[in-house]
Design an enzyme around this catalytic site. Structure first.
Site, PDB file in Angstrom:
ATOM      1  N   ASN A  89      -1.484   2.051   4.099  1.00 60.08           N
ATOM      2  CA  ASN A  89      -0.225   2.233   3.363  1.00 60.08           C
ATOM      3  C   ASN A  89      -0.590   2.401   1.897  1.00 60.08           C
ATOM      4  OD1 ASN A  89       2.256   2.037   2.145  1.00 60.08           O
ATOM      5  ND2 ASN A  89       2.593  -0.113   2.656  1.00 60.08           N
ATOM      6  N   TRP A  90      -0.534   3.634   1.432  1.00 58.67           N
ATOM      7  CA  TRP A  90      -0.991   3.908   0.061  1.00 58.67           C
ATOM      8  C   TRP A  90       0.042   3.468  -0.982  1.00 58.67           C
ATOM      9  CZ3 TRP A  90      -3.536   9.509   0.186  1.00 58.67           C
ATOM     10  CH2 TRP A  90      -4.629   9.478   1.064  1.00 58.67           C
ATOM     11  N   LYS A  91       1.237   3.134  -0.536  1.00 54.81           N
ATOM     12  CA  LYS A  91       2.320   2.746  -1.450  1.00 54.81           C
ATOM     13  C   LYS A  91       2.485   3.822  -2.538  1.00 54.81           C
ATOM     14  CE  LYS A  91       1.391  -1.974  -0.153  1.00 54.81           C
ATOM     15  NZ  LYS A  91       1.492  -3.385  -0.433  1.00 54.81           N
ATOM     16  N   HIS A 134       9.288  -1.874   5.230  1.00 51.91           N
ATOM     17  CA  HIS A 134       8.237  -2.637   4.551  1.00 51.91           C
ATOM     18  C   HIS A 134       8.874  -3.690   3.642  1.00 51.91           C
ATOM     19  CE1 HIS A 134       4.972  -3.590   1.803  1.00 51.91           C
ATOM     20  NE2 HIS A 134       4.167  -3.217   2.780  1.00 51.91           N
ATOM     21  N   GLU A 137       8.361  -4.522   0.721  1.00 48.92           N
ATOM     22  CA  GLU A 137       8.689  -4.050  -0.638  1.00 48.92           C
ATOM     23  C   GLU A 137       9.996  -3.252  -0.633  1.00 48.92           C
ATOM     24  OE1 GLU A 137       4.866  -2.275  -1.325  1.00 48.92           O
ATOM     25  OE2 GLU A 137       4.008  -4.290  -1.360  1.00 48.92           O
ATOM     26  N   GLU A 160       3.720  -8.629   8.712  1.00 53.11           N
ATOM     27  CA  GLU A 160       3.151  -8.806   7.382  1.00 53.11           C
ATOM     28  C   GLU A 160       3.793 -10.011   6.695  1.00 53.11           C
ATOM     29  OE1 GLU A 160       1.438  -4.798   5.912  1.00 53.11           O
ATOM     30  OE2 GLU A 160       3.542  -4.869   5.362  1.00 53.11           O
ATOM     31  N   GLY A 208      -0.988  -8.207  -0.863  1.00 52.40           N
ATOM     32  CA  GLY A 208      -1.511  -7.935  -2.206  1.00 52.40           C
ATOM     33  C   GLY A 208      -1.914  -9.189  -2.970  1.00 52.40           C
ATOM     34  N   SER A 244      -3.435  -8.396   2.872  1.00 49.18           N
ATOM     35  CA  SER A 244      -4.803  -8.665   2.390  1.00 49.18           C
ATOM     36  C   SER A 244      -5.855  -8.541   3.496  1.00 49.18           C
ATOM     37  CB  SER A 244      -4.890 -10.037   1.715  1.00 49.18           C
ATOM     38  OG  SER A 244      -4.036 -10.076   0.583  1.00 49.18           O
ATOM     39  N   GLY A 301      -2.981  -2.168   2.726  1.00 46.41           N
ATOM     40  CA  GLY A 301      -2.595  -1.667   1.408  1.00 46.41           C
ATOM     41  C   GLY A 301      -3.830  -1.414   0.562  1.00 46.41           C
TER      42      GLY A 301
HETATM   43  P1  PGA Z   1      -2.260  -5.340   1.182  1.00 44.69           P
HETATM   44  O1  PGA Z   1      -0.888  -4.626   1.585  1.00 44.69           O
HETATM   45  O2  PGA Z   1      -3.270  -4.963   2.221  1.00 44.69           O
HETATM   46  O3  PGA Z   1      -2.597  -4.777  -0.190  1.00 44.69           O
HETATM   47  O4  PGA Z   1      -2.015  -6.808   1.152  1.00 44.69           O
HETATM   48  C1  PGA Z   1      -0.478  -4.542   2.921  1.00 44.69           C
HETATM   49  C2  PGA Z   1       0.876  -3.857   3.006  1.00 44.69           C
HETATM   50  O5  PGA Z   1       1.729  -4.121   2.152  1.00 44.69           O
HETATM   51  O6  PGA Z   1       1.126  -3.050   3.917  1.00 44.69           O
END
Ligand code: PGA
Length: 256
Positions: A10-12, A96, A98, A168, A174, A214, A235
């Site tokens: 997931n490149w966000k 997601h 976010e 998640e 993150g 993470s 991420g």
């Molecule tokens: P992260 O993000 O691996 O940077 O913790 C995962 C995600 O939000 O899909």
């Protein structure tokens, strides 16, 4: 029942079109041998075209990070299933944390987006997960139950079997704090039990449940070795070809 491991990056809101193309070009030779896993990258909308082009002929699949439920119309800033399909997209991340936290995504909107994705033949990756306060207050199960019940309402068994769930824990995204493999497995097992209650055992055994939060090369093997962890939604560690490729290889080394 063996489920194919699925690792999605997931490149966000990272990588312009040229940066995305470069990342995929670097990634291609590194993951060419990883045919036992489904390898997916999910760039921002404006980077999709370049990444689909770059991934052609490789084992890297492309996903989007969101989808709107209507086919077209006055929905400023949204993208429809047809637009994604024509762009060569095969997967889509839905709900997601976010999106839930910053953009008002609810279980109801997740459900509508999920139905649109399935109707278009896209593979949805539906995200669920609890906040730190939920876990500390012993509410993880209740939160996940509500997210699954609302997000997956009215989905047929056949469609559910094609849907991927990403668990998640929001406190792990993150932050560098990963759920321990045992803690993640316990929650994955709980999610699969909910799926069993909602869709029956056969469907529940087919659904792939990714872990996210993470996840990196160093912990991928231990996580994916767990019985109910079928891959990862990644991420930070997906933004560099070498770290993403190492993660995929380590995940695949977890024989089950
Ligand atoms: P992260 O993000 O691996 O940077 O913790 C995962 C995600 O939000 O899909």
């Amino acid at each position: 029942m063996s489920r194919k491991v699925i690792i999605a990056g997931n490149w966000k809101m990272n990588k312009t079109a040229s940066e995305g193309r470069k990342l995929v070009e670097e990634l291609k030779p590194l993951v060419a041998g990883c045919t036992e896993a489904e390898v997916v990258v999910c760039p921002p909308f404006t980077t999709l075209g370049a990444v689909v082009e770059a991934a052609k002929g490789s084992n890297i699949k492309v996903g989007a990070q969101n989808i709107h439920w209507e086919q077209s119309g006055a929905f400023t800033g949204e993208i429809s299933a047809d637009m994604l399909k024509e762009a060569g997209v095969e997967y889509v991340i839905i709900g997601h944390s976010e999106r839930r936290q910053y953009f008002g995504e609810t279980d109801c909107s997740v459900n509508k987006r999920l139905k649109a994705a399935l109707a278009a033949g896209l593979t949805p990756i539906v995200c669920v997960g609890e906040l730190l306060a939920d876990r500390e207050n012993g509410n993880t199960g209740k939160v996940l139950f509500t997210q699954l019940e609302g997000g997956l309402a009215g989905i047929s068994k056949e469609d559910m079997a094609k849907t991927v769930i990403a668990y998640e824990p929001v406190w792990a995204i993150g932050t560098g704090k990963t759920a321990t493999p045992e803690m993640a497995e316990e929650t994955h097992n709980y999610i699969r039990q909910q799926l069993r209650d909602m869709f029956g055992n056969e469907v529940a055994e087919k659904v792939r449940i990714q872990y996210g939060g993470s996840m990196k090369a160093e912990n991928a093997r231990e996580l994916v070795a767990q019985q109910n962890i079928d891959g990862g939604l990644i991420g930070g560690a997906a933004l560099k070809a070498d770290s993403f490729a190492s993660l995929i290889k380590n995940a695949l080394s977890a024989c089950k």
